[in-house]
Design an enzyme around this catalytic site. Structure first.
Site, PDB file in Angstrom:
ATOM      1  N   LYS A 137      73.711  -7.888 -88.624  1.00 20.43           N
ATOM      2  CA  LYS A 137      72.290  -8.389 -88.250  1.00 20.43           C
ATOM      3  C   LYS A 137      72.293  -7.686 -86.822  1.00 20.43           C
ATOM      4  CE  LYS A 137      70.271 -11.065 -85.885  1.00 20.43           C
ATOM      5  NZ  LYS A 137      69.508 -10.494 -84.763  1.00 20.43           N
ATOM      6  N   LEU A 158      84.618 -23.376 -92.108  1.00 20.97           N
ATOM      7  CA  LEU A 158      85.603 -23.248 -91.550  1.00 20.97           C
ATOM      8  C   LEU A 158      85.753 -21.513 -91.354  1.00 20.97           C
ATOM      9  CD1 LEU A 158      87.932 -25.657 -92.997  1.00 20.97           C
ATOM     10  CD2 LEU A 158      87.368 -25.536 -90.799  1.00 20.97           C
ATOM     11  N   GLU A 179      82.979 -11.496 -78.764  1.00 27.30           N
ATOM     12  CA  GLU A 179      82.879 -10.572 -77.515  1.00 27.30           C
ATOM     13  C   GLU A 179      81.718 -10.974 -76.648  1.00 27.30           C
ATOM     14  OE1 GLU A 179      85.013  -8.549 -76.523  1.00 27.30           O
ATOM     15  OE2 GLU A 179      85.924  -7.692 -78.142  1.00 27.30           O
ATOM     16  N   GLY A 181      80.154 -12.475 -72.477  1.00 26.10           N
ATOM     17  CA  GLY A 181      80.216 -11.866 -71.340  1.00 26.10           C
ATOM     18  C   GLY A 181      81.159 -11.735 -70.199  1.00 26.10           C
ATOM     19  N   CYS A 203      78.702  -6.028 -70.494  1.00 29.35           N
ATOM     20  CA  CYS A 203      79.775  -7.138 -70.276  1.00 29.35           C
ATOM     21  C   CYS A 203      80.803  -6.815 -69.350  1.00 29.35           C
ATOM     22  CB  CYS A 203      80.064  -7.402 -71.623  1.00 29.35           C
ATOM     23  SG  CYS A 203      80.954  -6.006 -72.552  1.00 29.35           S
ATOM     24  N   GLU A 237      76.921 -14.571 -64.834  1.00 34.18           N
ATOM     25  CA  GLU A 237      76.504 -13.201 -65.193  1.00 34.18           C
ATOM     26  C   GLU A 237      75.208 -12.736 -65.057  1.00 34.18           C
ATOM     27  OE1 GLU A 237      76.480 -12.281 -69.524  1.00 34.18           O
ATOM     28  OE2 GLU A 237      77.800 -10.439 -68.821  1.00 34.18           O
ATOM     29  N   GLY A 277      85.252 -14.781 -74.595  1.00 39.87           N
ATOM     30  CA  GLY A 277      85.415 -15.057 -75.850  1.00 39.87           C
ATOM     31  C   GLY A 277      86.997 -14.612 -76.344  1.00 39.87           C
TER      32      GLY A 277
HETATM   33  P1  NAD Z   1      72.387 -12.903 -77.274  1.00 42.09           P
HETATM   34  O1  NAD Z   1      73.685 -13.797 -77.444  1.00 42.09           O
HETATM   35  O2  NAD Z   1      71.205 -13.478 -76.886  1.00 42.09           O
HETATM   36  O3  NAD Z   1      72.227 -12.139 -78.648  1.00 42.09           O
HETATM   37  C1  NAD Z   1      73.217 -11.644 -79.611  1.00 42.09           C
HETATM   38  C2  NAD Z   1      72.963 -11.587 -80.851  1.00 42.09           C
HETATM   39  O4  NAD Z   1      72.964 -13.098 -81.442  1.00 42.09           O
HETATM   40  C3  NAD Z   1      71.291 -11.187 -81.297  1.00 42.09           C
HETATM   41  O5  NAD Z   1      71.428 -10.352 -82.436  1.00 42.09           O
HETATM   42  C4  NAD Z   1      70.662 -12.310 -81.791  1.00 42.09           C
HETATM   43  O6  NAD Z   1      69.752 -12.049 -82.663  1.00 42.09           O
HETATM   44  C5  NAD Z   1      71.669 -13.276 -82.244  1.00 42.09           C
HETATM   45  N1  NAD Z   1      71.531 -14.692 -82.392  1.00 42.09           N
HETATM   46  C6  NAD Z   1      70.854 -15.390 -81.350  1.00 42.09           C
HETATM   47  N2  NAD Z   1      70.550 -16.436 -81.715  1.00 42.09           N
HETATM   48  C7  NAD Z   1      71.445 -16.749 -82.827  1.00 42.09           C
HETATM   49  C8  NAD Z   1      72.126 -18.109 -83.597  1.00 42.09           C
HETATM   50  N3  NAD Z   1      71.608 -19.288 -83.405  1.00 42.09           N
HETATM   51  N4  NAD Z   1      72.636 -17.591 -84.801  1.00 42.09           N
HETATM   52  C9  NAD Z   1      72.989 -16.323 -84.984  1.00 42.09           C
HETATM   53  N5  NAD Z   1      72.614 -15.225 -84.244  1.00 42.09           N
HETATM   54  C10 NAD Z   1      71.762 -15.415 -83.244  1.00 42.09           C
HETATM   55  O7  NAD Z   1      73.031 -11.602 -76.549  1.00 42.09           O
HETATM   56  P2  NAD Z   1      72.171 -10.509 -75.986  1.00 42.09           P
HETATM   57  O8  NAD Z   1      71.227 -10.766 -75.032  1.00 42.09           O
HETATM   58  O9  NAD Z   1      71.789  -9.770 -77.112  1.00 42.09           O
HETATM   59  O10 NAD Z   1      73.503  -9.671 -75.365  1.00 42.09           O
HETATM   60  C11 NAD Z   1      73.772  -9.840 -73.891  1.00 42.09           C
HETATM   61  C12 NAD Z   1      75.037 -10.563 -73.888  1.00 42.09           C
HETATM   62  O11 NAD Z   1      76.106  -9.924 -74.730  1.00 42.09           O
HETATM   63  C13 NAD Z   1      75.659 -10.789 -72.612  1.00 42.09           C
HETATM   64  O12 NAD Z   1      76.146 -11.929 -72.183  1.00 42.09           O
HETATM   65  C14 NAD Z   1      76.865  -9.587 -72.800  1.00 42.09           C
HETATM   66  O13 NAD Z   1      77.686  -9.800 -71.543  1.00 42.09           O
HETATM   67  C15 NAD Z   1      77.320  -9.830 -73.964  1.00 42.09           C
HETATM   68  N6  NAD Z   1      77.768  -8.572 -74.411  1.00 42.09           N
HETATM   69  C16 NAD Z   1      79.340  -8.565 -74.687  1.00 42.09           C
HETATM   70  C17 NAD Z   1      80.132  -7.336 -74.877  1.00 42.09           C
HETATM   71  C18 NAD Z   1      81.501  -7.665 -75.143  1.00 42.09           C
HETATM   72  O14 NAD Z   1      81.942  -6.618 -75.853  1.00 42.09           O
HETATM   73  N7  NAD Z   1      82.396  -8.490 -74.655  1.00 42.09           N
HETATM   74  C19 NAD Z   1      79.423  -6.218 -75.183  1.00 42.09           C
HETATM   75  C20 NAD Z   1      77.975  -6.203 -75.156  1.00 42.09           C
HETATM   76  C21 NAD Z   1      77.457  -7.622 -74.693  1.00 42.09           C
END
Ligand code: NAD
Length: 504
Positions: A185, A253, A259, A261, A293, A395, A468
């Site tokens: 997704k 479970l 991964e 922020g 991130c 962040e 994470g």
């Molecule tokens: P987000 O958490 O808003 O969304 C991520 C994904 O989750 C999207 O596909 C969204 O549609 C989905 N989602 C939202 N609510 C959901 C729910 N209730 N159930 C299931 N899926 C749901 O994050 P974002 O704005 O897309 O990305 C930014 C964040 O991602 C920042 O915090 C960033 O640091 C982090 N990030 C981490 C890494 C890493 O590798 N550690 C890499 C890139 C981004």
């Protein structure tokens, strides 16, 4: 500085997009518009996947798993290599697509996304051939104990928008290499790059092995992660979404990889090579518009070099070309959405309210009028010498970093470790002992020494705390997508009975 009038190089889709389920392209229960953040206008139409679509995708992946899990390693390896080759020969058009989709400057696709995606598929194509179980030595010589690594089943992957293709590769390549099938997704802000990628490679995989459902998180994403037939959730996104997902994963479970922020502290010691440190700091925060991130969003600068570092940094930061992401001359593009721009501005307003000064980034942008609808934020450097403001711990996910001062190594490490995040940290020094000591003491999944942003396949990538758990990009990752089975074999020639020993 801003870019001047130019011809746009935006990506033009040929038709509305469809989801990919069980080898067939299908619509959704509705659709939504993807917005080009450089100009703020719609550029593509993406399906809104329903719960029924998720149901069909998981069922297709479950059914395909029966055959895919039995494929030979030769075949899986060949398919992963073929995916990489296909992308290598046809990947160039993805540069303008990625820029149109999320506002990443087009030049970055050639530096980061396009080579990385190929490298990740090739890495797992090789790594899976060396991924063995173990024969375990035991006290009892009459037991042969060995372990096998077996696929889990259907993996559910939920992606963020900031580096969509790399995130996709980081999850899909190890999942398929390990013998799993997958339902992805993508983010609602970056679905098109994933759908176009899959269209390019779909014929290489049997139907149902790789499925894409699109739509908003609380609907399509929530239906996927709560599905009882999902054997593993792999997620990239923010900590609050992670908590919601883990809440529903608890119901079935379902094991999860998260991964999340970061608030990456970059420590610059008094003996650092300042030229390199300044270049790394600029790249660490302004690459990907700061929407990374692993961004270096805190600069911990030793008292002795603080002023010179800040002077050199601001001199360049002021001259960074901000503009249309599809313009090859752009160094910082627009943020992904109006919402993201408002969030970043909110962080900046709060920081100002807490007494933080703005060293660079307050001047208005002088953009071409055709870009008036875009979501632009000038690169920012803040100063908070004592590191007390909220912005040193939260962040921002935009081109904003904050300079702090320190006077001892102990203070630098304590300040670097003072957030709930623990993803990436770095130290710039010529002193080997300091480098190793800090590498030990920094609470982070990654510590860079005299560099930032280097993530070659093979290097475990992931965090701790609010950043994470689980590791991507590495051999280690194959453990995430497989389960251990212990096989215990009796080799003894005699068995002494334990039951029925008493006389009747
Ligand atoms: P987000 O958490 O808003 O969304 C991520 C994904 O989750 C999207 O596909 C969204 O549609 C989905 N989602 C939202 N609510 C959901 C729910 N209730 N159930 C299931 N899926 C749901 O994050 P974002 O704005 O897309 O990305 C930014 C964040 O991602 C920042 O915090 C960033 O640091 C982090 N990030 C981490 C890494 C890493 O590798 N550690 C890499 C890139 C981004």
């Amino acid at each position: 500085m801003s870019t001047s009038i130019h011809t746009r190089n935006a990506y033009l889709p040929e038709a509305d997009y469809l989801q990919y389920i069980d080898g067939v392209w299908v619509g959704g229960s509705g659709s939504f518009e993807a917005v080009d953040p450089s100009v703020g206008t719609p550029w593509a139409v993406v399906p809104q996947g329903s719960t029924a679509d998720v149901e069909r995708a998981v069922a297709a992946a479950r059914s395909a798993f029966r055959g895919w899990r039995k494929t030979t390693l030769d075949r899986r390896q060949a398919i992963l290599l073929a995916i990489a080759d296909r992308f290598e020969s046809g990947g160039e058009r993805f540069a303008s697509l990625l820029a149109t989709e999320n506002g990443r400057p087009i030049r970055e696709a050639f530096i980061a996304d396009i080579p990385t995606v190929q490298a990740v598929f090739r890495f797992y194509a090789g790594a899976i051939r060396a991924f063995n179980g173990e024969q375990v030595p035991l006290a009892n010589p009459d037991t042969l104990l060995y372990t096998k690594r077996e696929p889990l089943g259907v993996v559910a992957a939920v992606l963020s928008w900031n580096s969509p293709l790399i995130t996709f590769a980081n999850k899909v390549a190890p999942a398929l290499a390990g013998g799993n099938t997958i339902v992805v997704k993508p983010s609602e802000y970056a679905s098109v790059s994933i759908l176009e990628f899959v269209a390019m490679i779909a014929d290489l995989l049997p139907p149902g092995v790789l499925n894409i459902v699109t739509g908003v998180g609380p609907e399509t994403g929530a239906a996927l992660v709560s599905h009882p037939d999902v054997a593993k959730i792999t997620f990239t996104g923010g900590p609050s979404t992670a908590k919601a997902i883990l809440g529903s994963a608890a119901g079935a479970l379902t094991p999860s990889l998260m991964e999340l922020g970061g608030k990456g502290p970059m420590i610059v010691a008094a003996d650092a090579d300042l030229e390199i440190a300044v270049q790394d700091a600029l790249m660490g925060i302004y690459l990907a518009n700061g929407e990374a991130c692993i961004a270096s969003s805190r600069l911990l600068l030793h008292d002795d070099i603080h002023d010179e570092f800040v002077a050199r940094f601001t001199d360049v930061a002021r001259r960074i070309a901000v503009g249309d992401a599809t313009d090859p001359g752009t160094e910082v593009g627009p943020l992904v959405s109006r919402l993201q721009l408002d969030l970043v501005r909110g962080h900046l307003d709060r920081a100002r309210g807490e007494g933080v000064s703005v060293l660079v980034g307050d001047e208005p942008l002088d953009l071409d009028p055709s870009l008036a609808g875009g979501f632009y934020q000038r690169p920012v450097l803040l100063a908070d010498p004592d590191g007390r403001a909220t912005i040193t711990r939260t962040e921002v996910f935009g081109p904003v970093t904050v300079a702090e001062r320190f006077s001892s190594d102990e203070e630098a490490v304590a300040r670097a470790n003072s957030t709930r995040y623990g993803l990436a940290a770095g130290v710039w020094t010529r002193d080997l002992r300091r480098a190793h000591r800090m590498a030990d003491e920094l609470d982070a999944g990654i510590v860079w020494v005299n560099r930032w942003f280097d993530l070659p396949p093979g290097m475990p990538m992931g965090g701790r705390g609010d950043s994470g758990f689980g590791r991507e990009l590495s051999f280690e990752t194959l453990r995430e997508y497989t389960a251990v089975k212990s096989v215990n074999i009796d080799l003894s020639v005699e068995r002494h009975p334990l039951w029925g020993l008493s006389e009747a």
